[in-house]
Design a protein around this motif. Structure first.
Motif, PDB file in Angstrom:
ATOM      1  N   ARG A  33     -15.682  40.485  82.515  1.00 43.76           N
ATOM      2  CA  ARG A  33     -15.591  39.292  81.676  1.00 43.76           C
ATOM      3  C   ARG A  33     -14.616  39.510  80.528  1.00 43.76           C
ATOM      4  N   ALA A  34     -14.653  40.690  79.931  1.00 45.13           N
ATOM      5  CA  ALA A  34     -13.719  40.998  78.843  1.00 45.13           C
ATOM      6  C   ALA A  34     -12.282  41.009  79.354  1.00 45.13           C
ATOM      7  N   PHE A  35     -12.069  41.561  80.548  1.00 44.36           N
ATOM      8  CA  PHE A  35     -10.729  41.581  81.125  1.00 44.36           C
ATOM      9  C   PHE A  35     -10.241  40.164  81.419  1.00 44.36           C
ATOM     10  N   ALA A  36     -11.124  39.334  81.990  1.00 44.17           N
ATOM     11  CA  ALA A  36     -10.753  37.948  82.295  1.00 44.17           C
ATOM     12  C   ALA A  36     -10.419  37.184  81.014  1.00 44.17           C
ATOM     13  N   ARG A  37     -11.175  37.430  79.957  1.00 43.79           N
ATOM     14  CA  ARG A  37     -10.885  36.775  78.680  1.00 43.79           C
ATOM     15  C   ARG A  37      -9.512  37.202  78.161  1.00 43.79           C
ATOM     16  N   GLN A  38      -9.179  38.482  78.302  1.00 44.13           N
ATOM     17  CA  GLN A  38      -7.881  38.981  77.853  1.00 44.13           C
ATOM     18  C   GLN A  38      -6.752  38.322  78.651  1.00 44.13           C
ATOM     19  N   VAL A  39      -6.905  38.222  79.958  1.00 42.69           N
ATOM     20  CA  VAL A  39      -5.885  37.595  80.806  1.00 42.69           C
ATOM     21  C   VAL A  39      -5.733  36.125  80.429  1.00 42.69           C
ATOM     22  N   PHE A  40      -6.851  35.433  80.215  1.00 37.36           N
ATOM     23  CA  PHE A  40      -6.803  34.023  79.838  1.00 37.36           C
ATOM     24  C   PHE A  40      -6.092  33.844  78.506  1.00 37.36           C
ATOM     25  N   ASN A  41      -6.418  34.664  77.531  1.00 36.88           N
ATOM     26  CA  ASN A  41      -5.795  34.547  76.216  1.00 36.88           C
ATOM     27  C   ASN A  41      -4.297  34.822  76.276  1.00 36.88           C
ATOM     28  N   GLN A  42      -3.882  35.752  77.123  1.00 36.26           N
ATOM     29  CA  GLN A  42      -2.457  36.001  77.298  1.00 36.26           C
ATOM     30  C   GLN A  42      -1.766  34.799  77.925  1.00 36.26           C
ATOM     31  N   ALA A  43      -2.412  34.177  78.897  1.00 35.96           N
ATOM     32  CA  ALA A  43      -1.832  32.994  79.538  1.00 35.96           C
ATOM     33  C   ALA A  43      -1.732  31.838  78.545  1.00 35.96           C
ATOM     34  N   VAL A  44      -2.732  31.675  77.711  1.00 34.63           N
ATOM     35  CA  VAL A  44      -2.704  30.628  76.685  1.00 34.63           C
ATOM     36  C   VAL A  44      -1.567  30.887  75.706  1.00 34.63           C
ATOM     37  N   SER A  45      -1.389  32.132  75.327  1.00 37.73           N
ATOM     38  CA  SER A  45      -0.317  32.485  74.407  1.00 37.73           C
ATOM     39  C   SER A  45       1.053  32.169  75.012  1.00 37.73           C
ATOM     40  N   GLN A  46       1.248  32.534  76.264  1.00 35.93           N
ATOM     41  CA  GLN A  46       2.518  32.247  76.939  1.00 35.93           C
ATOM     42  C   GLN A  46       2.738  30.750  77.071  1.00 35.93           C
ATOM     43  N   TYR A  47       1.700  30.013  77.391  1.00 38.75           N
ATOM     44  CA  TYR A  47       1.788  28.556  77.507  1.00 38.75           C
ATOM     45  C   TYR A  47       2.181  27.940  76.173  1.00 38.75           C
ATOM     46  N   ASN A  48       1.511  28.361  75.105  1.00 35.08           N
ATOM     47  CA  ASN A  48       1.805  27.811  73.785  1.00 35.08           C
ATOM     48  C   ASN A  48       3.223  28.155  73.331  1.00 35.08           C
ATOM     49  N   GLU A  49       3.690  29.354  73.655  1.00 33.46           N
ATOM     50  CA  GLU A  49       5.068  29.732  73.321  1.00 33.46           C
ATOM     51  C   GLU A  49       6.060  28.865  74.089  1.00 33.46           C
ATOM     52  N   ALA A  50       5.754  28.589  75.344  1.00 33.97           N
ATOM     53  CA  ALA A  50       6.641  27.754  76.159  1.00 33.97           C
ATOM     54  C   ALA A  50       6.716  26.337  75.605  1.00 33.97           C
ATOM     55  N   LEU A  51       5.609  25.849  75.070  1.00 31.69           N
ATOM     56  CA  LEU A  51       5.598  24.495  74.510  1.00 31.69           C
ATOM     57  C   LEU A  51       6.516  24.366  73.291  1.00 31.69           C
ATOM     58  N   GLU A  67      -1.040  22.075  72.706  1.00 32.51           N
ATOM     59  CA  GLU A  67      -1.346  23.505  72.635  1.00 32.51           C
ATOM     60  C   GLU A  67      -2.778  23.756  73.077  1.00 32.51           C
ATOM     61  N   ALA A  68      -2.959  24.888  73.732  1.00 35.80           N
ATOM     62  CA  ALA A  68      -4.281  25.292  74.206  1.00 35.80           C
ATOM     63  C   ALA A  68      -4.913  26.241  73.198  1.00 35.80           C
ATOM     64  N   ARG A  69      -6.209  26.336  73.260  1.00 39.52           N
ATOM     65  CA  ARG A  69      -6.942  27.253  72.369  1.00 39.52           C
ATOM     66  C   ARG A  69      -7.412  28.453  73.170  1.00 39.52           C
TER      67      ARG A  69
END
Length: 71
Positions: A33-51, A67-69
């Motif tokens: 679960r911690a790993f999945a949260r880390q992957v999700f947060n990285q994807a959100v960060s990349q998405y927000n940077e792309a925006l 922007e995503a949270r």
């Protein structure tokens, strides 16, 4: 964590192999679960940077992307 402390407090519970197997499985699930949260947060960060980049910023505004949270 609370379950671990309960098992340690009650000595007769700590000898049960089924309980130990369940505790190990819970630890594995928590790590996953911690790993999945880390992957999700990285994807959100990349998405927000792309925006924030041109021309994505304009297109995102036109189509209602916001922007995503992270978790």
């Amino acid at each position: 964590t609370r379950l671990n402390s309960l098992v340690e407090h009650h000595g007769e519970l700590s000898g049960m192999s089924e309980l130990n197997a369940l505790l190990d499985e819970l630890k594995l699930i928590e790590r996953q679960r911690a790993f999945a949260r880390q992957v999700f947060n990285q994807a959100v960060s990349q998405y927000n940077e792309a925006l924030q980049q041109f021309p994505t910023r304009i297109l995102a505004g036109l189509y209602g992307f916001a922007e995503a949270r992270s978790l």
